[in-house]
Design a protein around this motif. Structure first.
Motif, PDB file in Angstrom:
ATOM      1  N   ASP A  37       6.594  -5.907 -24.034  1.00  0.00           N
ATOM      2  CA  ASP A  37       5.154  -5.740 -24.258  1.00  0.00           C
ATOM      3  C   ASP A  37       4.449  -7.066 -24.505  1.00  0.00           C
ATOM      4  N   ARG A  38       5.148  -8.190 -24.288  1.00  0.00           N
ATOM      5  CA  ARG A  38       4.578  -9.550 -24.331  1.00  0.00           C
ATOM      6  C   ARG A  38       3.931  -9.888 -25.672  1.00  0.00           C
ATOM      7  N   ASP A  39       4.431  -9.339 -26.767  1.00  0.00           N
ATOM      8  CA  ASP A  39       3.793  -9.609 -28.059  1.00  0.00           C
ATOM      9  C   ASP A  39       4.300 -10.894 -28.720  1.00  0.00           C
ATOM     10  N   ARG A  40       5.486 -11.386 -28.328  1.00  0.00           N
ATOM     11  CA  ARG A  40       6.003 -12.638 -28.906  1.00  0.00           C
ATOM     12  C   ARG A  40       6.565 -13.538 -27.823  1.00  0.00           C
ATOM     13  N   ARG A  41       5.948 -14.701 -27.693  1.00  0.00           N
ATOM     14  CA  ARG A  41       6.438 -15.686 -26.730  1.00  0.00           C
ATOM     15  C   ARG A  41       7.718 -16.313 -27.227  1.00  0.00           C
ATOM     16  N   TRP A  42       8.654 -16.539 -26.307  1.00  0.00           N
ATOM     17  CA  TRP A  42       9.924 -17.159 -26.673  1.00  0.00           C
ATOM     18  C   TRP A  42      10.014 -18.591 -26.160  1.00  0.00           C
ATOM     19  N   GLY A  43       9.522 -18.846 -24.949  1.00  0.00           N
ATOM     20  CA  GLY A  43       9.620 -20.181 -24.368  1.00  0.00           C
ATOM     21  C   GLY A  43       9.294 -20.152 -22.892  1.00  0.00           C
ATOM     22  N   PHE A  44      10.019 -20.989 -22.123  1.00  0.00           N
ATOM     23  CA  PHE A  44       9.752 -21.120 -20.693  1.00  0.00           C
ATOM     24  C   PHE A  44      11.052 -21.075 -19.893  1.00  0.00           C
ATOM     25  N   PHE A  45      10.917 -20.666 -18.638  1.00  0.00           N
ATOM     26  CA  PHE A  45      12.023 -20.628 -17.691  1.00  0.00           C
ATOM     27  C   PHE A  45      11.665 -21.580 -16.559  1.00  0.00           C
ATOM     28  N   CYS A  46      12.512 -22.565 -16.280  1.00  0.00           N
ATOM     29  CA  CYS A  46      12.281 -23.507 -15.189  1.00  0.00           C
ATOM     30  C   CYS A  46      12.717 -22.853 -13.887  1.00  0.00           C
ATOM     31  N   SER A  47      11.773 -22.637 -12.982  1.00  0.00           N
ATOM     32  CA  SER A  47      12.093 -22.009 -11.705  1.00  0.00           C
ATOM     33  C   SER A  47      12.809 -22.968 -10.761  1.00  0.00           C
ATOM     34  N   ASN A  48      12.683 -24.258 -11.000  1.00  0.00           N
ATOM     35  CA  ASN A  48      13.331 -25.232 -10.125  1.00  0.00           C
ATOM     36  C   ASN A  48      14.849 -25.156 -10.226  1.00  0.00           C
ATOM     37  N   CYS A  49      15.392 -25.133 -11.435  1.00  0.00           N
ATOM     38  CA  CYS A  49      16.852 -25.110 -11.601  1.00  0.00           C
ATOM     39  C   CYS A  49      17.334 -23.839 -12.308  1.00  0.00           C
ATOM     40  N   GLU A  50      16.403 -22.932 -12.585  1.00  0.00           N
ATOM     41  CA  GLU A  50      16.700 -21.628 -13.183  1.00  0.00           C
ATOM     42  C   GLU A  50      17.409 -21.734 -14.532  1.00  0.00           C
ATOM     43  N   THR A  51      16.766 -22.451 -15.448  1.00  0.00           N
ATOM     44  CA  THR A  51      17.315 -22.599 -16.792  1.00  0.00           C
ATOM     45  C   THR A  51      16.251 -22.302 -17.848  1.00  0.00           C
ATOM     46  N   PHE A  52      16.736 -21.954 -19.035  1.00  0.00           N
ATOM     47  CA  PHE A  52      15.862 -21.755 -20.193  1.00  0.00           C
ATOM     48  C   PHE A  52      15.814 -23.011 -21.059  1.00  0.00           C
ATOM     49  N   ASP A  53      16.539 -24.050 -20.692  1.00  0.00           N
ATOM     50  CA  ASP A  53      16.677 -25.275 -21.478  1.00  0.00           C
ATOM     51  C   ASP A  53      15.484 -26.199 -21.244  1.00  0.00           C
ATOM     52  N   ASN A  54      14.375 -25.910 -21.916  1.00  0.00           N
ATOM     53  CA  ASN A  54      13.123 -26.647 -21.767  1.00  0.00           C
ATOM     54  C   ASN A  54      12.576 -27.019 -23.136  1.00  0.00           C
ATOM     55  N   ALA A  55      11.731 -28.019 -23.151  1.00  0.00           N
ATOM     56  CA  ALA A  55      11.100 -28.451 -24.405  1.00  0.00           C
ATOM     57  C   ALA A  55       9.609 -28.657 -24.177  1.00  0.00           C
ATOM     58  N   MET A  56       8.821 -28.386 -25.235  1.00  0.00           N
ATOM     59  CA  MET A  56       7.378 -28.623 -25.189  1.00  0.00           C
ATOM     60  C   MET A  56       7.008 -29.533 -26.336  1.00  0.00           C
ATOM     61  N   ASP A  57       6.189 -30.548 -26.038  1.00  0.00           N
ATOM     62  CA  ASP A  57       5.753 -31.448 -27.100  1.00  0.00           C
ATOM     63  C   ASP A  57       4.409 -30.988 -27.658  1.00  0.00           C
ATOM     64  N   PRO A  58       3.908 -31.618 -28.728  1.00  0.00           N
ATOM     65  CA  PRO A  58       2.658 -31.180 -29.361  1.00  0.00           C
ATOM     66  C   PRO A  58       1.427 -31.251 -28.449  1.00  0.00           C
ATOM     67  N   MET A  59       1.496 -32.029 -27.386  1.00  0.00           N
ATOM     68  CA  MET A  59       0.358 -32.140 -26.473  1.00  0.00           C
ATOM     69  C   MET A  59       0.400 -31.108 -25.343  1.00  0.00           C
ATOM     70  N   GLY A  60       1.458 -30.275 -25.303  1.00  0.00           N
ATOM     71  CA  GLY A  60       1.558 -29.236 -24.288  1.00  0.00           C
ATOM     72  C   GLY A  60       2.373 -29.613 -23.074  1.00  0.00           C
ATOM     73  N   ARG A  61       3.003 -30.777 -23.069  1.00  0.00           N
ATOM     74  CA  ARG A  61       3.866 -31.160 -21.958  1.00  0.00           C
ATOM     75  C   ARG A  61       5.148 -30.332 -22.045  1.00  0.00           C
ATOM     76  N   ILE A  62       5.561 -29.759 -20.922  1.00  0.00           N
ATOM     77  CA  ILE A  62       6.820 -29.020 -20.841  1.00  0.00           C
ATOM     78  C   ILE A  62       7.753 -29.847 -19.981  1.00  0.00           C
TER      79      ILE A  62
END
Length: 81
Positions: A37-62
């Motif tokens: 139901d999309r009530d809690r965001r967990w993170g991001f999925f990289c479609s390029n290499c199909e991984t959940f191993d991503n980081a976001m900095d305070p400025m919004g860069r992923i």
């Protein structure tokens, strides 16, 4: 919007939203939620290499920690370079 159930490497059940993406340099990042139901965001999925191993900095860069796919920050300030 289409959600796909997935399991992260540490065993967390998540839902990848294929309808909402953030543009990356090598492929889109898809938003990942903890529930269908999309009530809690967990993170991001990289479609390029199909991984959940991503980081976001305070400025919004992923950045993908595996392939280096990058989404530019929401705000940019030369002092942060």
């Amino acid at each position: 919007m289409t959600l796909e159930a997935a399991t992260t490497p540490n065993g967390t059940d998540v839902y990848v939203d294929h309808g909402t993406v953030e543009k990356g340099s090598n492929g889109p990042f898809r938003i990942v939620f903890l529930s269908p139901d999309r009530d809690r965001r967990w993170g991001f999925f990289c479609s390029n290499c199909e991984t959940f191993d991503n980081a976001m900095d305070p400025m919004g860069r992923i950045q993908c920690n595996v392939c280096g796919n990058v989404r530019k920050p929401d705000e940019w300030d030369a002092a942060h370079e």
